[in-house]
Design a protein around this motif. Structure first.
Motif, mmCIF file in Angstrom:
data_model
loop_
_atom_site.group_PDB
_atom_site.id
_atom_site.type_symbol
_atom_site.label_atom_id
_atom_site.label_comp_id
_atom_site.label_asym_id
_atom_site.label_seq_id
_atom_site.Cartn_x
_atom_site.Cartn_y
_atom_site.Cartn_z
ATOM 1 N N UNK A 168 0.851 -1.194 0.000
ATOM 2 C CA UNK A 168 0.000 0.000 0.000
ATOM 3 C C UNK A 168 0.890 1.249 0.000
ATOM 4 N N UNK A 169 0.637 2.171 -0.905
ATOM 5 C CA UNK A 169 1.364 3.442 -0.945
ATOM 6 C C UNK A 169 0.620 4.470 -0.097
ATOM 7 N N UNK A 170 1.371 5.361 0.541
ATOM 8 C CA UNK A 170 0.739 6.352 1.423
ATOM 9 C C UNK A 170 1.129 7.761 0.994
ATOM 10 N N UNK A 171 0.120 8.637 0.874
ATOM 11 C CA UNK A 171 0.404 10.044 0.607
ATOM 12 C C UNK A 171 -0.366 10.901 1.599
ATOM 13 N N UNK A 172 0.112 12.109 1.787
ATOM 14 C CA UNK A 172 -0.466 12.958 2.827
ATOM 15 C C UNK A 172 -0.445 14.410 2.392
ATOM 16 N N UNK A 173 -1.533 15.118 2.690
ATOM 17 C CA UNK A 173 -1.613 16.531 2.303
ATOM 18 C C UNK A 173 -2.428 17.288 3.330
ATOM 19 N N UNK A 174 -2.284 18.587 3.292
ATOM 20 C CA UNK A 174 -3.057 19.412 4.211
ATOM 21 C C UNK A 174 -4.485 19.592 3.679
ATOM 22 N N UNK A 175 -5.286 20.342 4.410
ATOM 23 C CA UNK A 175 -6.686 20.558 4.016
ATOM 24 C C UNK A 175 -6.754 21.428 2.755
ATOM 25 N N UNK A 176 -7.940 21.605 2.239
ATOM 26 C CA UNK A 176 -8.193 22.559 1.158
ATOM 27 C C UNK A 176 -7.351 22.317 -0.075
ATOM 28 N N UNK A 177 -6.448 23.246 -0.423
ATOM 29 C CA UNK A 177 -5.690 23.117 -1.671
ATOM 30 C C UNK A 177 -4.811 21.872 -1.701
ATOM 31 N N UNK A 178 -4.273 21.504 -0.558
ATOM 32 C CA UNK A 178 -3.427 20.300 -0.512
ATOM 33 C C UNK A 178 -4.234 19.074 -0.861
ATOM 34 N N UNK A 179 -5.375 18.935 -0.220
ATOM 35 C CA UNK A 179 -6.253 17.787 -0.479
ATOM 36 C C UNK A 179 -6.718 17.801 -1.939
ATOM 37 N N UNK A 180 -7.091 18.995 -2.418
ATOM 38 C CA UNK A 180 -7.586 19.092 -3.807
ATOM 39 C C UNK A 180 -6.520 18.645 -4.797
ATOM 40 N N UNK A 181 -5.276 18.975 -4.512
ATOM 41 C CA UNK A 181 -4.192 18.587 -5.426
ATOM 42 C C UNK A 181 -3.972 17.072 -5.479
ATOM 43 N N UNK A 182 -4.462 16.341 -4.496
ATOM 44 C CA UNK A 182 -4.317 14.875 -4.528
ATOM 45 C C UNK A 182 -5.316 14.207 -5.466
ATOM 46 N N UNK A 183 -6.366 14.938 -5.826
ATOM 47 C CA UNK A 183 -7.531 14.289 -6.436
ATOM 48 C C UNK A 183 -7.191 13.515 -7.713
ATOM 49 N N UNK A 184 -6.389 14.113 -8.593
ATOM 50 C CA UNK A 184 -6.068 13.433 -9.859
ATOM 51 C C UNK A 184 -5.379 12.086 -9.604
ATOM 52 N N UNK A 185 -4.466 12.082 -8.640
ATOM 53 C CA UNK A 185 -3.755 10.830 -8.344
ATOM 54 C C UNK A 185 -4.672 9.786 -7.724
ATOM 55 N N UNK A 186 -5.600 10.252 -6.895
ATOM 56 C CA UNK A 186 -6.558 9.309 -6.286
ATOM 57 C C UNK A 186 -7.443 8.706 -7.389
ATOM 58 N N UNK A 187 -7.898 9.562 -8.296
ATOM 59 C CA UNK A 187 -8.733 9.069 -9.401
ATOM 60 C C UNK A 187 -7.953 8.076 -10.261
ATOM 61 N N UNK A 188 -6.687 8.378 -10.482
ATOM 62 C CA UNK A 188 -5.833 7.493 -11.274
ATOM 63 C C UNK A 188 -5.737 6.113 -10.605
ATOM 64 N N UNK A 189 -5.534 6.134 -9.279
ATOM 65 C CA UNK A 189 -5.431 4.878 -8.527
ATOM 66 C C UNK A 189 -6.752 4.117 -8.559
ATOM 67 N N UNK A 190 -7.833 4.862 -8.514
ATOM 68 C CA UNK A 190 -9.158 4.238 -8.526
ATOM 69 C C UNK A 190 -9.375 3.475 -9.842
ATOM 70 N N UNK A 191 -9.068 4.121 -10.952
ATOM 71 C CA UNK A 191 -9.339 3.478 -12.244
ATOM 72 C C UNK A 191 -8.402 2.306 -12.512
ATOM 73 N N UNK A 192 -7.210 2.323 -11.950
ATOM 74 C CA UNK A 192 -6.272 1.227 -12.194
ATOM 75 C C UNK A 192 -6.152 0.261 -11.000
ATOM 76 N N UNK A 193 -7.075 0.344 -10.050
ATOM 77 C CA UNK A 193 -7.097 -0.589 -8.894
ATOM 78 C C UNK A 193 -5.755 -0.605 -8.156
ATOM 79 N N UNK A 194 -5.293 0.573 -7.775
ATOM 80 C CA UNK A 194 -3.998 0.679 -7.091
ATOM 81 C C UNK A 194 -4.242 0.968 -5.603
ATOM 82 N N UNK A 195 -3.654 0.164 -4.715
ATOM 83 C CA UNK A 195 -3.902 0.370 -3.288
ATOM 84 C C UNK A 195 -3.099 1.536 -2.721
#
Ligand SMILES: Cc1ncc(C[n+]2csc(CCOP(=O)(O)OP(=O)(O)O)c2C)c(N)n1
Ligand SMILES: [Mg+2]
Length: 567
Positions: free
Chosen positions: A60-87
Motif C-alpha cells: 500500500x502506498x501512502x500520501x499525505x496533504x493538508x486541508x483545502x488546496x493540498x487535499x484538492x491537489x491529490x484528487x487526480x492521483x486518487x482518481x488514477x489509482x481508482x481506475x487502475x485498482x492501485x492500493x
C-alpha cells in the motif's frame, strides 16, 4: 495515533506536503524515524508517487496533504489509482471540527469530492476511532479489488489524546470479497475450454495484482492457448513466449486484434473490457463465447455480455481451473495467428536516419537487457513504450491506463524507484506530460533517487496531434508545444542531462545514463510527426486496424466516415 497505525501496517514511506491542518502530524514525525517522509513539490506528485510505489511493490502506498488546496491537489492521483485498482491511502488534514461546514480558511469537503473515486473514505471525527479507521482502510486497500482510500482528519482531532488500541481484526459485515470462484462455474469454464478450437486469453492487470503468473503460464501451456494482454496486463506473461501475441486494442498489435475477432472462446482474466481494449463494443469478439474471471462482481457484464462469469481472485480460480483443463493443442489456430504475426509486423522499426522514438525505446530495451522497470507518460510515448520494449519480467511496466493521466510519469517513477531501489527504473516521458509534474525533479535530487529519464521530445502534444492529423484535416490547434531547454533544466535542478539529436548518439547516451550513480535525464529530439501504429480509429471495431503506411508518406483517412469521440 496516525504514526503508530502506519507502523503497525508496515508502512516505511510517506509521500507528503505540509500545511496548517497537518502540522501536529509533522511535529510528531521525528519521533518515528522508521517512517521516511518524502517531501514532494506538489501534492499530485505525492499521490502518483504513492501509486508508483504501490504498483511496483504490491504494497500500500501512502500520501499525505493538508486541508483545502493540498487535499484538492491529490484528487487526480486518487482518481488514477481508482481506475487502475492501485492500493493507496491518502491522509488529509481538515479544518477543526467547529469550523467544518463554515467555508473556513482552507476548507474543502474532500470526502465528498473523493466519494466516487475511492473504494471508501473516512472523516475521522473522534480521535479514539483513528486506529480502527486505519486498520479498516489498509484492509480495504489490500483485499478484494485494491483501490484508494482517503482518511480526512480535522486539525483538532490530531491534537486530542486517547488510549491507543490497535485492533487485530476488522469487523466489516458488508464487505466479504469472493476469492475462490464458484466450483460449478469453474467446471463450466473448463468444459468450454476443452471443447473449443480457437480459444484466446485476454489477460489484464488483475493477473499482476494477484501474482498469478505461474498459474497463467500453466493454463497457456497445458491447453496451448494464445495470450494477448491489455495495456495494464503487459508483463503478466512473458512477451517473448511463443504463445504471447502482444497487446490488443486501439494501439495493439494487428494480429492480437484479429485473434480477438476470430476466436471462438475468450478467457478474460483480471481485465475489465475497457473501451480502449475492446474498440467498438458491439463488434467485439463476434464469434466467441466469453469466460470472465474477475474479483469484482460489478465488472461482470458491465461492458460485454458474458457466458461464464467467475467471481474470484485470478490465482485461486486459475489453480482450480488448471486441474480441470485437459492438455490440448490448437495447431491450426496457432498457425493462423503466426501467419498474421508474420504478415503484420507492427513491431518493425523503419530503417531511416531520422531519430525515431521506436528506435529509442528499442535501444533502452537492448541496453537494459529488458531488466528495467519502465514507467511511462500518456500519449504516443506510452504506446511506443508498450510496443517496443519487450516485457518478459513480471510487473515491469507502470503506466496510467484507466485515467490516462499526463504528468504521471515522473512522480510515479520516483515512487517506483523508492519501492524497488535495486531495480533500474526508466521514466519514458512526453515533452507535454513532463512539464505537468516537472517540479518533482527537485524531489528526486533532494532524496537522491536514481531515476533515469528519457523525454520523447516531439515538440507536440503528440497523440492529440496524431488525431488532428488523421481525423481533423491536419489542423494542429493547441498541440504544437514549446519547451524549456530540458538539459539546462536538469542542470538547474542538479542532475545530469544530455540532448540527443542523432541516431548514433542514442546508445552511448543511454549507456551514460546507466553508468551514472544518480538520476539522469536524456532529451531525445525525436521525429516530430511520427505516429503510433497500428491504430483502430475511434468508433471502429478491432478488425478495422490502420497499419503503418509502407512508405515514409502520411496516412490519409477519410475523417467523414469516422465517428468522433473524445481523446
Ligand atoms: C492531464 C491530461 N490532460 C490532457 C490529456 C489529453 N492528452 C492525451 S495524450 C496528450 C498528448 C501528450 O503529449 P506529450 O506528453 O508530449 O506526449 P506525446 O503524445 O507527444 O508522446 C494529451 C494532451 C491527458 N491525457 N491528460
Ligand atoms: Mg510530445
Amino acid at each position: 495515533m496516525v504514526c503508530e497505525s502506519l507502523l503497525r501496517e508496515g508502512v516505511e514511506v510517506i509521500f507528503g506536503f505540509p500545511g496548517g491542518a497537518v502540522l501536529p502530524f509533522f511535529d510528531t514525525l521525528p519521533q518515528y524515524p522508521k517512517l521516511r517522509h518524502i517531501l514532494v513539490r506538489h501534492e499530485q506528485g505525492a499521490a502518483h508517487a504513492a501509486e508508483g510505489y504501490a504498483r511496483a511493490t504490491g504494497k500500500v502506498g501512502v500520501c499525505l496533504a493538508t486541508s483545502g488546496p493540498g487535499a484538492a491537489n491529490l484528487v487526480t492521483g486518487i482518481a488514477d489509482a481508482h481506475l487502475d485498482s492501485v492500493p493507496i491511502i491518502a491522509i488529509t488534514g481538515q479544518v477543526a471540527r467547529p469550523f467544518i461546514g463554515k467555508d473556513a480558511f482552507q476548507e474543502i469537503d474532500i470526502t465528498g469530492i473523493t466519494q466516487p473515486i475511492t473504494k471508501h473514505n473516512y472523516l475521522a471525527l473522534d480521535v479514539a476511532s483513528l486506529p480502527r479507521i486505519f486498520k479498516e482502510a489498509f484492509y480495504l486497500a489490500r483485499t478484494g479489488r485494491p483501490g484508494p482510500l482517503l482518511i480526512d482528519i480535522p486539525r483538532d482531532v490530531f491534537i486530542e489524546q486517547a488510549e491507543f488500541h490497535y485492533p487485530n481484526k476488522v469487523d466489516l459485515p458488508g464487505y466479504k470479497p469472493t476469492l475462490q470462484g464458484h466450483p460449478a462455474q469453474i467446471k463450466k469454464a473448463a468444459k468450454l475450454i476443452n471443447e473449443v478450437q480457437r480459444p484466446l486469453i485476454i489477460a489484464g492487470r488483475g493477473v499482476i495484482i494477484s501474482a498469478a503468473y505461474a498459474e497463467l503460464k500453466e493454463l497457456v501451456e497445458k491447453a496451448q492457448i494464445p495470450v494477448v494482454t491489455t495495456l495494464l496486463g503487459i508483463s503478466c506473461f512473458p512477451e517473448s513466449h511463443a504463445l504471447s501475441y502482444g497487446m490488443l486494442g486501439m494501439h495493439g498489435m494487428a494480429y492480437a486484434n484479429f485473434a480477438v475477432n476470430d476466436a471462438d472462446l475468450i478467457i478474460a482474466i483480471g481485465m475489465r473490457f475497457d473501451d480502449r481494449a475492446t474498440a467498438k463494443v458491439s463488434a467485439f469478439a463476434p464469434h466467441a463465447k466469453i469466460i470472465h474471471i474477475d474479483i469484482d462482481p460489478a465488472e461482470i457484464g458491465k461492458n460485454v455480455p458474458v457466458d461464464v462469469p467467475i467471481v474470484g481472485d485470478a490465482k485461486a480460480v486459475l489453480q482450480k481451473l488448471n486441474k480441470q483443463v485437459t492438455p490440448t493443442q490448437h495447431i491450426d489456430w496457432v498457425r493462423q495467428l503466426d501467419d498474421w504475426r508474420r504478415e503484420h509486423q507492427a513491431i518493425n522499426i523503419r530503417d531511416t536516419n531520422h531519430l525515431l522514438p521506436q528506435y529509442v525505446i528499442r535501444q533502452i530495451y537492448e541496453v537494459t537487457r529488458g531488466e528495467a522497470i519502465i514507467v511511462t507518460g500518456v500519449g504516443q510515448n506510452q504506446m511506443w513504450a508498450a510496443q517496443h520494449y519487450w516485457y518478459d519480467k513480471p510487473n515491469s511496466l507502470i503506466s496510467s491506463g484507466g485515467l490516462g493521466t499526463m504528468g504521471f510519469e515522473l512522480p510515479a517513477a520516483l515512487g517506483a524507484k523508492i519501492g524497488r531501489p535495486d531495480e533500474t527504473v526508466w521514466c519514458i516521458a512526453g515533452d507535454g506530460g513532463f512539464q505537468m509534474t516537472i517540479q518533482e525533479l527537485a524531489t528526486i535530487v533532494q532524496e537522491k533517487v536514481a531515476v533515469k529519464i528519457a523525454i520523447m521530445n516531439n515538440g507536440y502534444l503528440g497523440m492529440v496531434r496524431q488525431w488532428q492529423e488523421l481525423f481533423y484535416g491536419k489542423r494542429y490547434v493547441a498541440t504544437p508545444l514549446s519547451s524549456p531547454d530540458f538539459v539546462k533544466i536538469a542542470e538547474a535542478y542538479g542532475l545530469g542531462g544530455l540532448r540527443v539529436k542523432r541516431k548514433e548518439e542514442v546508445v552511448p547516451a543511454i549507456q551514460k545514463a546507466m553508468a551514472e550513480a544518480g538520476p539522469f535525464l536524456i532529451d531525445f529530439e525525436i521525429e516530430p510527426e511520427e505516429n503510433v501504429y497500428p491504430m483502430v480509429p475511434p468508433g471502429a471495431s478491432l478488425s478495422e486496424v490502420i497499419e503503418e503506411p509502407k512508405k515514409e508518406g502520411k496516412v490519409v483517412t477519410d475523417s467523414a466516415k469516422l465517428p468522433v469521440s473524445n481523446i
